[in-house]
Design a protein around this motif. Structure first.
Motif: not given
Length: 264
Positions: A154-155, A212-214, A218-222, A249-251
């Protein structure tokens, strides 16, 4: 009537009715047992398209799984773009040893991603070119019976390989415009590579975006950090049966996770 492995995976990708769920490994599938059974082993299978294709087919040929998946690591693109990678072991995946570009939030020093090689040149050499060739070999030899899956990076993860993931994560807070610059610069390489794999026989692209995992963002940053670039690369390809995004990881957002004490 029972479906063939190709029919079963195709139906699953199209969300159609199945005789049963397919048993197919879309992520890295090589094992020492497969290497010993086929004579196609790491590290040569990372570097040579013929050997790579033979090992990629081994999950079907040796274990009876229902697809063929080429490439076995997340370092081929990074190596092609300048990372030093240790590709020497049979029993361990390649490891990135150095990052070619400077990204120093403390000093405020950031290399320009314009120094990257042109995207069309990127596809023509190194292990990237061997993976593309392996997809064509698999399509010819196995494509009637099995779906061909090709793995890519992924990028956001690949941008981290260029400047170090730790630096990129710090940059999300200290220099977000520099992070955006690097992720935007890397995205065309991810798109062109995925499209080349499809054009050369891959039915499915499985892109891995572990950074990109949590556990990392942070989810709001994804969406800002990785999601937009995934859409502009993996989501912008044409052809094939569709694509899969895999995040190690934990998504899940932290608010929806089980409390540690409640986990089995």
């Amino acid at each position: 009537m029972a479906m063939t492995p190709r029919e079963r995976v195709t139906a699953a990708m199209n969300k159609e009715n199945l005789d049963r769920p397919p048993a197919a490994i879309f992520t890295q599938s090589a094992t020492i047992g497969q290497m010993d059974a086929t004579g196609a082993a790491w590290p040569e299978a990372h570097k040579n398209a013929e050997v790579m294709a033979k090992l990629a087919a081994a999950q079907a040929d040796v274990f009876g799984f229902e697809c063929c998946r080429t490439s076995f690591c997340l370092t081929a693109e990074a190596e092609r773009l300048g990372c030093v990678v240790d590709v020497t072991k049979k029993d361990a995946a390649p490891m990135i040893k150095s990052h070619p570009f400077k990204f120093d939030c403390m000093e405020g020093v950031y290399d320009d991603p314009a120094a990257l090689m042109p995207a069309d040149e990127f596809l023509k050499g190194g292990r990237v070119a061997e993976v593309i060739k392996s997809a064509a070999i698999l399509k010819k030899n196995k494509g009637n019976d099995y779906c061909i899956v090709a793995g890519t990076t992924g990028p956001f993860t690949l941008a981290g390989h260029m400047v170090s993931t730790e630096n990129l994560i710090f940059g999300m807070m200290m220099a977000p415009e520099e992070v955006d610059k690097w992720t935007a610069a890397i995205t065309p390489y991810c798109k062109e590579y995925a499209q080349a794999l499809i054009d050369n026989g891959a039915d499915i692209i499985q892109m891995s975006e572990p950074s990109g995992s949590t556990d990392m963002l942070a989810p709001e940053m994804f969406q800002e950090a990785a999601g937009r670039a995934v859409t502009a690369s993996l989501g912008a390809t044409n052809g094939g049966l569709g694509n899969i995004l895999h995040i190690c990881g934990d998504a899940t957002p932290s608010s929806t996770r089980w409390p540690p004490a409640a986990r089995p």
